[in-house]
Design an enzyme around this catalytic site. Structure first.
Site, PDB file in Angstrom:
ATOM      1  N   ARG A 111       0.832  -1.196   0.000  1.00 38.85           N
ATOM      2  CA  ARG A 111       0.000   0.000   0.000  1.00 38.85           C
ATOM      3  C   ARG A 111       0.878   1.262   0.000  1.00 38.85           C
ATOM      4  O   ARG A 111       1.793   1.390  -0.788  1.00 38.85           O
ATOM      5  CB  ARG A 111      -0.992  -0.045   1.147  1.00 38.85           C
ATOM      6  CG  ARG A 111      -1.855  -1.330   1.094  1.00 38.85           C
ATOM      7  CD  ARG A 111      -2.981  -1.346   2.074  1.00 38.85           C
ATOM      8  NE  ARG A 111      -4.170  -0.675   1.531  1.00 38.85           N
ATOM      9  CZ  ARG A 111      -5.332  -0.639   2.151  1.00 38.85           C
ATOM     10  NH1 ARG A 111      -5.462  -1.215   3.340  1.00 38.85           N
ATOM     11  NH2 ARG A 111      -6.360  -0.037   1.610  1.00 38.85           N
ATOM     12  N   SER A 112       0.639   2.204   0.902  1.00 38.62           N
ATOM     13  CA  SER A 112       1.335   3.489   0.791  1.00 38.62           C
ATOM     14  C   SER A 112       2.809   3.445   1.173  1.00 38.62           C
ATOM     15  O   SER A 112       3.518   4.438   0.979  1.00 38.62           O
ATOM     16  CB  SER A 112       0.621   4.557   1.620  1.00 38.62           C
ATOM     17  OG  SER A 112      -0.549   4.988   0.958  1.00 38.62           O
ATOM     18  N   ALA A 113       3.291   2.322   1.681  1.00 37.92           N
ATOM     19  CA  ALA A 113       4.743   2.198   1.820  1.00 37.92           C
ATOM     20  C   ALA A 113       5.414   2.288   0.445  1.00 37.92           C
ATOM     21  O   ALA A 113       6.611   2.571   0.353  1.00 37.92           O
ATOM     22  CB  ALA A 113       5.102   0.881   2.507  1.00 37.92           C
TER      23      ALA A 113
ATOM     24  N   LYS B 163       4.961   4.689  -1.514  1.00 40.39           N
ATOM     25  CA  LYS B 163       5.326   6.097  -1.687  1.00 40.39           C
ATOM     26  C   LYS B 163       6.778   6.370  -1.303  1.00 40.39           C
ATOM     27  O   LYS B 163       7.437   7.232  -1.892  1.00 40.39           O
ATOM     28  CB  LYS B 163       4.398   6.988  -0.862  1.00 40.39           C
ATOM     29  CG  LYS B 163       2.964   7.068  -1.366  1.00 40.39           C
ATOM     30  CD  LYS B 163       2.136   8.008  -0.502  1.00 40.39           C
ATOM     31  CE  LYS B 163       0.729   8.233  -1.058  1.00 40.39           C
ATOM     32  NZ  LYS B 163      -0.154   7.063  -0.857  1.00 40.39           N
TER      33      LYS B 163
ATOM     34  N   TYR C 292      -2.407  14.987   3.319  1.00 47.30           N
ATOM     35  CA  TYR C 292      -1.967  13.754   2.673  1.00 47.30           C
ATOM     36  C   TYR C 292      -2.779  13.490   1.401  1.00 47.30           C
ATOM     37  O   TYR C 292      -4.006  13.592   1.399  1.00 47.30           O
ATOM     38  CB  TYR C 292      -2.122  12.609   3.667  1.00 47.30           C
ATOM     39  CG  TYR C 292      -1.662  11.265   3.209  1.00 47.30           C
ATOM     40  CD1 TYR C 292      -0.409  11.083   2.634  1.00 47.30           C
ATOM     41  CD2 TYR C 292      -2.470  10.143   3.398  1.00 47.30           C
ATOM     42  CE1 TYR C 292       0.022   9.831   2.248  1.00 47.30           C
ATOM     43  CE2 TYR C 292      -2.052   8.882   3.018  1.00 47.30           C
ATOM     44  CZ  TYR C 292      -0.802   8.738   2.444  1.00 47.30           C
ATOM     45  OH  TYR C 292      -0.379   7.492   2.053  1.00 47.30           O
TER      46      TYR C 292
END
Length: 394
Positions: free
Chosen positions: A72-74, A76, A162
């Protein structure tokens, strides 16, 4: 629980904390890896590939050394390295207007939005006026056209919030216009390939067999576990339940909400959310931002300074808690405690986390298939971070 892998002498407390996550925090299948000064010191995995213990045939296939997971957003944190490296190579001016590279972006008064503001979640573009299907979100021309045409919801540069999904198209559109390559392709060519990482933004069909299945787990939290408790002025839970809130709209930009177990989602090149990686790959990536790993170094000293320099801080208009961001990376702070003041990285909603800490030389990767409701500060990852801290010299 049979924990597999290796731990260097002196790093056994990390193994103990990893085991306790299974015993008391509802962990189902996970892996953790740590590098110290470029050397791997922790590489552990345990549990089942499927969060609910099923492999499709009535069995419970174990998590193995090669199991990867949607983070997921890891994602980014890996993607944020791309513009930093382009800047390092003299191809991207962080203080130039985005429209210098992407002329269509200047629509709706965005002509003065800078690359720096875009990366630091200050562009005012966490939502779109219309939602996108997964097919539209995965199509770079369609998605970047939508975000380029969008009017900001606050004056760019005056606040931060965010950008959970639109970050994919903001960063992806910029990278494509500067390099001619998608962000996923650039990561594969310039980061994952040279470092030999099991990490993909856009999972190849030949790697699908390695990916475990995500699932919700009970939010078990023993007394005295030390998990961070955030009490924002407005409950984030309430904001998620309000379809008109900025929070809900930002997380629901893709409609219907994607299923991370869907092969189409894993194959999509969404540099803000669809990355697939092993914990070992996340840790090795972050180690290479700090210094050489088997002869490969990503960040020059000036770029490393940029990566951990604060660009945004305070109450986040999307997450409704105090957050700190650099140029795409989340920094150590109340919403996402990392190892210390020089840490930079990114959590993934539900649990996964990768980061580097410049002062201690620590690089950390944690991936899990047991999804919790946390957006940041997952108690399982926090327990592992505390154990890493305990292993460092006083």
């Amino acid at each position: 629980m049979d924990v597999q892998g290796t731990v260097a002498a002196g790093w056994e407390p990390v193994r103990d904390a990893f085991l306790r996550n299974f015993e008391g925090r509802g962990e189902r299948g996970a892996a953790v890896a740590v590098h110290h000064d470029g050397v791997p010191v922790v590489d552990l995995w345990a549990g089942t590939r499927d969060a609910h213990g099923e492999d499709g045939s009535g069995g419970a296939a174990p998590w193995t050394a090669s199991t990867a997971q949607v983070v997921r957003s890891a994602t980014k944190g890996v993607s944020a390295a791309v513009p930093l490296l382009l800047h390092q190579r003299g191809l991207l001016d962080l203080d130039a207007p985005v429209a210098t590279y992407w002329p269509e972006f200047k629509a709706e008064g965005k002509d003065r939005v800078t690359v720096r503001q875009l990366l630091a979640h200050r562009a005012g573009l966490p939502v779109l006026d219309r939602t996108l299907t997964l097919a539209e979100a995965a199509d770079l021309p369609t998605a970047t056209a939508a975000v380029a045409a969008q009017a900001p919801v606050w004056e760019p540069g005056t606040a931060h919030g965010y950008h959970p999904h639109t970050f994919s198209w903001l960063l992806g559109g910029l990278v494509h216009r500067v390099t001619g390559r998608t962000a996923g392709r650039w990561v594969a060519d310039e980061i994952a390939g040279p470092l030999g990482l099991d990490l993909w933004i856009g999972l190849p069909e030949g790697e699908t067999h390695r990916v475990g299945r995500l699932g919700r787990v009970e939010e078990i939290e023993p007394a005295g576990s030390g998990a961070l408790k955030l009490r924002p002025k407005r409950s984030v839970t309430a904001a998620y339940e309000d379809p008109s809130s900025l929070t809900r709209r930002a997380f629901d930009v893709i409609d219907p909400r994607p299923d991370e177990n869907d092969p189409a989602y894993r194959a999509a090149e969404l540099p803000g959310s669809s990355g697939v990686a092993t914990a070992r790959a996340l840790s090795r990536f972050y180690a290479a931002t700090l210094g050489p790993v088997d002869g490969v170094r990503l960040f020059a000293p000036a770029t490393l300074t940029l990566a951990r320099t604060e660009e945004s801080a305070g109450i986040d208009r999307t997450l409704l808690v105090g957050t700190r961001f650099g140029l795409g990376h989340m920094l150590h702070g109340p919403a996402s405690p990392l190892l210390g003041p020089t840490s930079f990285g990114h959590p993934g909603r539900g649990g996964s986390l990768g980061f580097a800490d410049a002062e201690s030389g620590i690089a950390f990767g944690y991936v899990t298939n047991g999804m919790r409701r946390t957006v940041t500060a997952d108690p399982r990852a926090q327990a592992l971070i505390r154990a890493v801290r305990d292993c460092l010299p006083a």
